[in-house]
Design a protein around this motif. Structure first.
Motif, PDB file in Angstrom:
ATOM      1  N   CYS A 207       1.036  -1.167  -0.064  1.00  0.00           N
ATOM      2  CA  CYS A 207       0.170  -0.173   0.049  1.00  0.00           C
ATOM      3  C   CYS A 207       0.838   1.141   0.072  1.00  0.00           C
ATOM      4  O   CYS A 207       2.060   1.198   0.238  1.00  0.00           O
ATOM      5  CB  CYS A 207      -0.790   0.221   1.303  1.00  0.00           C
ATOM      6  SG  CYS A 207      -2.172  -1.382   1.071  1.00  0.00           S
ATOM      7  N   THR A 210      -1.293   6.394   2.004  1.00  0.00           N
ATOM      8  CA  THR A 210      -2.705   6.709   2.298  1.00  0.00           C
ATOM      9  C   THR A 210      -3.327   5.336   2.738  1.00  0.00           C
ATOM     10  O   THR A 210      -4.550   5.207   2.964  1.00  0.00           O
ATOM     11  CB  THR A 210      -3.173   7.248   1.277  1.00  0.00           C
ATOM     12  OG1 THR A 210      -3.295   6.527   0.345  1.00  0.00           O
ATOM     13  CG2 THR A 210      -2.642   8.778   1.015  1.00  0.00           C
ATOM     14  N   LYS A 211      -2.309   4.085   2.740  1.00  0.00           N
ATOM     15  CA  LYS A 211      -3.006   2.592   2.942  1.00  0.00           C
ATOM     16  C   LYS A 211      -3.700   2.275   1.928  1.00  0.00           C
ATOM     17  O   LYS A 211      -4.963   1.500   2.115  1.00  0.00           O
ATOM     18  CB  LYS A 211      -3.438   2.646   4.373  1.00  0.00           C
ATOM     19  CG  LYS A 211      -2.631   3.364   5.556  1.00  0.00           C
ATOM     20  CD  LYS A 211      -1.485   2.208   5.760  1.00  0.00           C
ATOM     21  CE  LYS A 211      -0.493   3.022   6.773  1.00  0.00           C
ATOM     22  NZ  LYS A 211       0.594   2.165   6.957  1.00  0.00           N
ATOM     23  N   ARG A 212      -3.598   2.763   0.659  1.00  0.00           N
ATOM     24  CA  ARG A 212      -4.337   2.052  -0.378  1.00  0.00           C
ATOM     25  C   ARG A 212      -3.566   1.358  -1.347  1.00  0.00           C
ATOM     26  O   ARG A 212      -2.098   1.735  -1.356  1.00  0.00           O
ATOM     27  CB  ARG A 212      -5.137   3.398  -1.294  1.00  0.00           C
ATOM     28  CG  ARG A 212      -5.828   4.432  -0.602  1.00  0.00           C
ATOM     29  CD  ARG A 212      -6.053   5.569  -1.491  1.00  0.00           C
ATOM     30  NE  ARG A 212      -7.037   5.492  -2.353  1.00  0.00           N
ATOM     31  CZ  ARG A 212      -6.966   6.051  -3.527  1.00  0.00           C
ATOM     32  NH1 ARG A 212      -5.894   6.633  -3.942  1.00  0.00           N
ATOM     33  NH2 ARG A 212      -7.744   5.864  -4.527  1.00  0.00           N
ATOM     34  N   PHE A 244      -7.844   1.106   8.714  1.00  0.00           N
ATOM     35  CA  PHE A 244      -7.686   2.562   8.315  1.00  0.00           C
ATOM     36  C   PHE A 244      -9.013   3.122   7.500  1.00  0.00           C
ATOM     37  O   PHE A 244      -9.047   4.320   7.381  1.00  0.00           O
ATOM     38  CB  PHE A 244      -6.444   2.676   7.193  1.00  0.00           C
ATOM     39  CG  PHE A 244      -5.285   2.256   7.806  1.00  0.00           C
ATOM     40  CD1 PHE A 244      -4.693   3.091   8.907  1.00  0.00           C
ATOM     41  CD2 PHE A 244      -4.647   1.023   7.737  1.00  0.00           C
ATOM     42  CE1 PHE A 244      -3.524   2.460   9.711  1.00  0.00           C
ATOM     43  CE2 PHE A 244      -3.732   0.486   8.341  1.00  0.00           C
ATOM     44  CZ  PHE A 244      -2.859   1.153   9.333  1.00  0.00           C
ATOM     45  N   SER A 246      -9.406   2.933   4.592  1.00  0.00           N
ATOM     46  CA  SER A 246      -9.080   3.429   3.144  1.00  0.00           C
ATOM     47  C   SER A 246      -9.608   2.759   1.868  1.00  0.00           C
ATOM     48  O   SER A 246     -10.102   1.598   2.255  1.00  0.00           O
ATOM     49  CB  SER A 246      -7.551   3.210   2.950  1.00  0.00           C
ATOM     50  OG  SER A 246      -7.308   1.799   3.304  1.00  0.00           O
ATOM     51  N   ASP A 248      -9.057   1.290  -1.622  1.00  0.00           N
ATOM     52  CA  ASP A 248      -8.446   1.301  -2.950  1.00  0.00           C
ATOM     53  C   ASP A 248      -8.896   1.852  -4.179  1.00  0.00           C
ATOM     54  O   ASP A 248      -9.851   2.220  -4.609  1.00  0.00           O
ATOM     55  CB  ASP A 248      -8.126  -0.354  -3.370  1.00  0.00           C
ATOM     56  CG  ASP A 248      -7.349  -0.938  -2.330  1.00  0.00           C
ATOM     57  OD1 ASP A 248      -6.639  -0.290  -1.415  1.00  0.00           O
ATOM     58  OD2 ASP A 248      -7.682  -2.382  -2.073  1.00  0.00           O
ATOM     59  N   VAL A 397      -2.843   8.443   9.035  1.00  0.00           N
ATOM     60  CA  VAL A 397      -3.456   8.988   7.911  1.00  0.00           C
ATOM     61  C   VAL A 397      -4.681   9.688   7.970  1.00  0.00           C
ATOM     62  O   VAL A 397      -5.403   9.428   8.918  1.00  0.00           O
ATOM     63  CB  VAL A 397      -3.728   7.534   6.801  1.00  0.00           C
ATOM     64  CG1 VAL A 397      -4.676   6.643   7.311  1.00  0.00           C
ATOM     65  CG2 VAL A 397      -3.787   8.058   5.549  1.00  0.00           C
ATOM     66  N   GLN A 400     -10.605   8.366   4.997  1.00  0.00           N
ATOM     67  CA  GLN A 400     -11.688   8.311   3.967  1.00  0.00           C
ATOM     68  C   GLN A 400     -12.879   8.223   4.373  1.00  0.00           C
ATOM     69  O   GLN A 400     -13.886   8.833   3.886  1.00  0.00           O
ATOM     70  CB  GLN A 400     -11.039   7.629   2.871  1.00  0.00           C
ATOM     71  CG  GLN A 400     -10.053   7.898   1.903  1.00  0.00           C
ATOM     72  CD  GLN A 400      -9.765   7.069   0.880  1.00  0.00           C
ATOM     73  OE1 GLN A 400      -9.361   5.856   0.830  1.00  0.00           O
ATOM     74  NE2 GLN A 400     -10.129   7.577  -0.430  1.00  0.00           N
TER      75      GLN A 400
END
Length: 486
Positions: A207, A210-212, A244, A246, A248, A397, A400
């Motif tokens: 990732c 941003t943990k994506r 998170f 997050s 993807d 982070v 989202q």
């Protein structure tokens, strides 16, 4: 009220009044508990609570619902973890809306089983209508279908089963590979094992900060997979990671799966609340290109557990879960166009969990649910700004969705192990106090704390107060540690 004869406990027309009184008293006990609960938890330990459970003699019934409810106060209600409290900030557990609880009461009493039409009638059609409604919200197209499930783990398992069976190398399990981000749900690995795939079949894709999922890394792994003679069976993208929140990059991932003719499954167990969002629906752009999607209404639609579903773009793929039994769903029922939901499900007997969502939509509407989810996402943004400006904390982070991962950083301690232990201690001490409940996880190999914000009644003042409690507990631990060391 004393009910001694066994038949007097059966729910039927003869005992309708007894049913009404029992349910009313139970609801009254719960309502009183909700109204008087001052903390999300009492802080009781398993060792302290266990004796109350152990001394219940299950072979000596009380013969009275009121007495059983009195006993339940001591064994459960008094010390339950209450998700409705604004300082429950731990896991993906939402407070539930009243129309859904009404649906729960109705479905439990009628007790339909959703496997076949002759056990459910209208319940089957209601579930199918909700599947169609969800598929339309996602944008999966006119051939879409799906089934309600027990939760995200079951949905992910069924999605990967379909992906395996649709793969060109379905009969060569050792060749199949599944790609998921390093932040994906553990059920991906569990499902691969259950499906007979090799231990190294799940490829962890890195990732970004941003943990994506890194799409460039995914592209490299897919190319390497094919080059080495393996088959990319599925890519699992996540729309709302557990840690998170997050999401993807779905459009870019969809491009890659189309290029490699690979099944795209999107685990939107958490992020599905965006389907009814007023402000943030765009974060799910690309979801409509998935072959299958997991949704958990009991996370971000404010439904009681369990209420979840697996959606597929092509209803024909659900045939991989179809088996016919002469006593239940013989093949002739297909020709007779009898709608048996067991033909699509991994489960046989299933509760009418769809009724909870149906009642919620009929009373509140989709906009009402979306407004609540937007509120918690906005709260997370406010909380992130607060953490980013507070020198006591390091936040991983910007969210989202509605999750914050952070940890306390003392001003005069730099040893990473001490900082880890201080945060672990703070979480444990906070739980034992009952003042608030937070979760924990790891980021970069270090221990962090986590707020999962799913309660619109939680305020920024609640977040500030809990952060102060965390800092106090951590400082107490560090102070005691330094005293012992000296």
């Amino acid at each position: 009220m004393s009910l001694l004869a066994p038949r007097s406990h059966l729910l039927n027309g003869l005992n309708a009044e007894a049913y009404r009184r029992c349910i009313a008293e139970g609801a009254d006990r719960v309502a009183t508990q909700l109204a008087t609960t001052e903390h999300p938890f009492t802080g009781i330990s398993p060792q302290r609570l266990a004796p109350a459970i152990d001394r219940v003699d299950l072979d000596r019934p009380l013969h009275d619902p009121s007495a059983a409810l009195d006993e339940l106060e001591e064994t459960y209600l008094r010390d339950a973890v209450y998700f409705h409290h604004p300082r429950y900030l731990a896991h993906l557990n939402c407070p539930v809306v009243i129309p859904a609880v009404l649906g729960e009461a109705v479905l439990s009493a009628v007790n339909s089983s959703l496997d076949t039409w002759d056990q459910s009638a209208g319940a089957t059609l209601i579930e199918r209508r909700l599947i169609d409604w969800t598929a339309e919200r996602i944008g999966l197209g006119p051939a879409a279908d799906g089934i309600f499930t027990s939760g995200g783990t079951q949905s992910n398992l069924q999605a990967l089963l379909l992906a395996r069976e649709e793969s060109k190398d379905a009969g060569e399990l050792g060749k199949l590979r599944v790609f998921a981000s390093e932040c994906s749900h553990f059920s991906v690995q569990k499902s691969a094992k259950l499906l007979g795939l090799s231990p190294d079949s799940v490829v962890s894709v890195p990732c970004d900060n941003t943990k994506r999922m890194r799409t460039a890394a995914l592209a490299r792994e897919l190319e390497r997979c094919v080059r080495e003679g393996f088959t990319p069976m599925a890519v699992v993208a996540t729309a709302g990671t557990t840690d998170f929140g997050s999401i993807d990059p779905l459009p870019e991932i969809a491009e890659l799966t189309e290029r490699y003719d690979t099944w795209l499954h999107v685990d939107a167990a958490y992020g599905c609340g965006l389907l009814v969002s007023h402000k943030n629906r765009h974060l799910l752009d690309g979801l409509e290109r998935a072959d299958s999607v997991t949704v958990d209404y009991h996370k971000s639609f404010f439904q009681p557990v369990s209420s979840s579903a697996i959606l597929v773009r092509d209803r024909a793929t659900l045939r991989h879960a179809t088996y016919h039994a002469d006593y239940l769903n013989p093949r002739r029922t297909v020709e007779e166009r009898i709608p048996n939901q067991v033909d699509k499900s991994l489960q046989t007997t299933r509760r009418f969990d769809a009724l909870k969502l149906w009642m919620t939509l009929r009373v509140m509407g989709a906009d009402g649910i979306g407004e609540l989810f937007d509120e918690v996402c906005a709260l997370a943004s406010d909380g992130w700004r607060m953490l980013a400006l507070d020198p006591r904390f390091d936040v991983v982070v910007e969210p989202q969705l509605s999750t914050l991962v952070f940890r306390y950083i003392p001003a005069d301690v730099t040893e990473p192990t001490h900082i880890d232990r201080a945060n672990l201690y703070a979480r444990k001490a906070l739980f034992a106090s009952g003042d608030a409940i937070v979760a924990g996880t790891k980021a970069g190999g270090r221990h962090y704390l986590k707020f999962t914000l799913l309660n619109p009644e939680t305020t920024i003042a609640d977040i500030a107060a809990v952060l102060d409690l965390i800092a106090d507990h951590a400082e107490q631990y560090l102070g005691d540690t330094l005293v012992r060391a000296s």
